[in-house]
Motif scaffolding. Structure first.
Motif, short mmCIF file in Angstrom:
data_model
loop_
_atom_site.label_atom_id
_atom_site.label_comp_id
_atom_site.label_asym_id
_atom_site.label_seq_id
_atom_site.Cartn_x
_atom_site.Cartn_y
_atom_site.Cartn_z
N GLY A 134 0.78 -1.30 0.02
CA GLY A 134 0.04 -0.20 -0.11
C GLY A 134 0.87 1.19 0.07
N ILE A 135 0.27 2.53 0.09
CA ILE A 135 0.80 3.61 0.21
C ILE A 135 0.43 4.34 1.33
CG2 ILE A 135 1.75 5.91 -0.81
CD1 ILE A 135 1.87 4.46 -3.60
N GLY A 136 1.43 4.89 2.49
CA GLY A 136 0.97 5.76 3.37
C GLY A 136 2.09 6.74 3.58
N GLY A 137 1.59 7.74 4.36
CA GLY A 137 2.51 8.82 4.69
C GLY A 137 2.46 9.31 5.87
N GLY A 138 3.35 9.68 6.58
CA GLY A 138 3.43 10.22 8.11
C GLY A 138 4.16 11.43 8.00
N PHE A 196 -3.67 2.70 -17.39
CA PHE A 196 -4.13 1.87 -16.33
C PHE A 196 -5.25 2.76 -15.44
CE2 PHE A 196 -3.38 0.35 -11.84
CZ PHE A 196 -3.82 -0.95 -12.09
N LYS A 197 -6.19 2.37 -15.08
CA LYS A 197 -7.43 3.07 -14.40
C LYS A 197 -7.45 3.01 -12.83
CE LYS A 197 -8.99 3.83 -18.61
NZ LYS A 197 -9.17 5.24 -19.27
N GLY A 198 -6.36 2.37 -12.42
CA GLY A 198 -6.15 2.34 -11.06
C GLY A 198 -6.77 1.21 -10.34
N ALA A 199 -6.12 0.91 -8.97
CA ALA A 199 -6.47 -0.48 -8.46
C ALA A 199 -7.03 -0.03 -6.98
CB ALA A 199 -5.34 -1.17 -8.25
N CYS A 200 -7.44 1.10 -6.87
CA CYS A 200 -7.77 1.46 -5.50
C CYS A 200 -9.35 1.36 -5.40
CB CYS A 200 -7.26 3.05 -5.05
SG CYS A 200 -8.30 3.42 -3.45
N SER A 241 -9.79 4.75 -7.12
CA SER A 241 -9.31 4.29 -8.56
C SER A 241 -7.83 4.97 -8.72
CB SER A 241 -10.32 4.70 -9.63
OG SER A 241 -11.56 4.22 -9.76
N SER A 242 -7.88 6.19 -9.28
CA SER A 242 -6.19 6.68 -9.81
C SER A 242 -5.96 7.64 -8.65
CB SER A 242 -6.71 7.41 -10.96
OG SER A 242 -7.54 8.50 -11.05
N CYS A 243 -5.80 7.39 -7.48
CA CYS A 243 -5.16 7.90 -6.36
C CYS A 243 -3.67 7.39 -6.32
CB CYS A 243 -5.80 7.77 -5.12
SG CYS A 243 -5.74 6.19 -4.38
N LEU A 244 -2.84 8.04 -5.64
CA LEU A 244 -1.56 7.34 -5.55
C LEU A 244 -1.25 5.96 -5.28
CD1 LEU A 244 1.71 8.33 -5.92
CD2 LEU A 244 1.34 8.79 -3.13
N GLU A 245 -2.13 5.63 -4.24
CA GLU A 245 -1.93 3.93 -4.09
C GLU A 245 -2.63 3.06 -5.19
OE1 GLU A 245 -2.63 2.46 0.00
OE2 GLU A 245 -4.20 1.43 -0.98
N GLY A 246 -3.66 3.65 -5.68
CA GLY A 246 -4.06 3.14 -6.74
C GLY A 246 -3.30 2.85 -8.01
N MET A 247 -2.41 3.97 -8.19
CA MET A 247 -1.62 3.94 -9.34
C MET A 247 -0.08 3.43 -9.47
SD MET A 247 -3.74 5.03 -11.68
CE MET A 247 -2.96 5.61 -13.07
N ALA A 259 -1.05 -2.47 -7.51
CA ALA A 259 -1.02 -1.92 -8.94
C ALA A 259 -0.22 -1.89 -10.13
CB ALA A 259 -0.96 -0.38 -8.78
N ILE A 260 1.02 -2.23 -9.60
CA ILE A 260 2.09 -2.65 -10.70
C ILE A 260 1.99 -3.97 -11.33
CG2 ILE A 260 4.67 -3.09 -11.05
CD1 ILE A 260 5.13 -0.94 -8.66
N GLU A 261 1.51 -4.83 -10.43
CA GLU A 261 1.30 -6.09 -10.87
C GLU A 261 -0.06 -6.33 -11.51
OE1 GLU A 261 1.34 -10.54 -9.04
OE2 GLU A 261 1.50 -8.96 -7.51
N LYS A 262 -0.79 -5.73 -11.17
CA LYS A 262 -2.34 -5.49 -12.00
C LYS A 262 -2.08 -5.00 -13.35
CE LYS A 262 -7.38 -4.76 -11.43
NZ LYS A 262 -8.17 -4.27 -10.47
N ARG A 263 -1.35 -3.99 -13.44
CA ARG A 263 -1.02 -3.37 -14.89
C ARG A 263 -0.33 -4.02 -15.63
NH1 ARG A 263 0.97 0.77 -12.38
NH2 ARG A 263 -0.36 2.66 -12.99
N LEU A 264 0.81 -4.76 -15.17
CA LEU A 264 1.89 -5.32 -16.07
C LEU A 264 1.78 -6.83 -16.09
CD1 LEU A 264 4.79 -3.16 -15.07
CD2 LEU A 264 3.46 -2.80 -17.15
N GLY A 265 0.99 -7.34 -15.18
CA GLY A 265 1.01 -9.12 -15.05
C GLY A 265 2.46 -9.62 -14.34
#
Length: 287
Positions: free
Chosen positions: A133-137, A166-170, A174-180, A185-191
């Motif tokens: 995932g992607i998170g920030g602090g 790619f339309k996003g995985a969140c 959809s196309s937020c930072l985590e979703g892209m 998201a990398i694996e779903k986009r490229l296999g």
């Protein structure tokens, strides 16, 4: 002696340290169900319970950090169904009569870097983990930047790269930072998993663009002294320089910022930032 729990969505890391934060023992457990995983956590700390002064916990989330709320100390609307509204702090307090310092896993990693890594001698720091995932602090003057809840920086919206269809995985945005840009998201986009892509694969320029957008947004919103990018995706050694170059292009000399090589960095503590942050919180917040 202090305890630390880095509670990740894939695994838990538990550690105990002496008063100088030298780790005495550390173990990791797979994140399964609260019943199974917490039993291992409690078993790990039991031999040290008479000597521990506090336990610092950095948990996957979202979590409730409002100490006035009846749900304080709980994991809330996590996608991990078994953990939804699990009373994490309450469960620990049933077994250990010490202060429990409770925050997000990425806040804990941010605190580790701030106190013992690349954040030393800085007054402010923002830490992002780019992985499953992607998170920030964010930290300023020893305090986490947060309000009614903790930030969810990984869900900031980003502009789609012109070479990316790619339309996003969140499932939420959809196309937020985590979703892209997160690992799934990398694996779903490229296999293929990002760790299996060659360094010269053209996709890395797209990935770096999304992370550079993150750095751009963070700089203009918070003006931190330093931005740290951790997580599995950033273990690709070539990525940090790509991000720096694209960040500078996007900034286009609009405003001043610190020297780029010391401003956008990877964690000095590597994969240890989270657990060191948990132990540091246990020590610093119980002085």
């Amino acid at each position: 002696m202090f305890g630390g729990i880095e509670a990740g969505g894939t695994k838990f890391v538990c550690a105990v340290s002496d008063d100088e934060l030298n780790i005495i023992k550390k173990s990791s457990f797979k994140t399964t169900t609260p019943e199974e995983t917490m039993a291992e956590v409690i078993s790990f700390f039991k031999p040290f319970q008479l000597d521990m002064k506090a336990i610092g916990v950095g948990s996957f989330g979202p979590i409730n950090i409002d100490e006035t709320s009846a749900d304080y100390g709980k994991i809330t609307s996590t996608p991990k169904i078994a953990w939804q509204y699990f009373d994490f702090v309450g469960t620990l307090k049933e077994h250990f009569s010490v202060p429990i310092i409770w925050t997000t896993d990425v806040n804990a990693a941010a605190y580790g870097e701030y106190r013992h890594g690349n954040g030393i001698r800085n007054k402010s720091l923002v830490y992002f983990t780019i992985g499953t995932g992607i998170g920030g602090g964010a930290i300023q003057n020893d305090q986490f930047i947060q309000g009614f809840s903790h930030p969810e920086m990984g869900h900031m919206l980003v502009k789609q790269h012109p070479d990316d269809d790619f339309k996003g995985a969140c499932p939420f945005h959809s196309s937020c930072l985590e979703g892209m840009a997160a690992g799934p998201a990398i694996e779903k986009r490229l296999g293929i998993k990002g760790q299996d892509l060659s360094e010269d694969h053209p996709y890395w320029s797209i990935e770096a663009d999304y992370i550079a957008q993150c750095a751009y947004n963070t700089t203009l919103m918070l003006s931190p002294d330093i931005i740290v990018f951790g997580g599995g995706v950033m273990q690709q050694n070539h990525m940090i320089e790509k991000v720096r170059q694209l960040f500078e292009k996007k900034m286009n000399d609009y405003t001043m910022y610190p020297d780029i090589d010391s401003y956008i960095v990877t964690p000095k503590l590597g994969n240890e930032a989270g657990i060191i942050g948990c132990l540091s919180l246990a020590k610093d917040k119980t002085k």
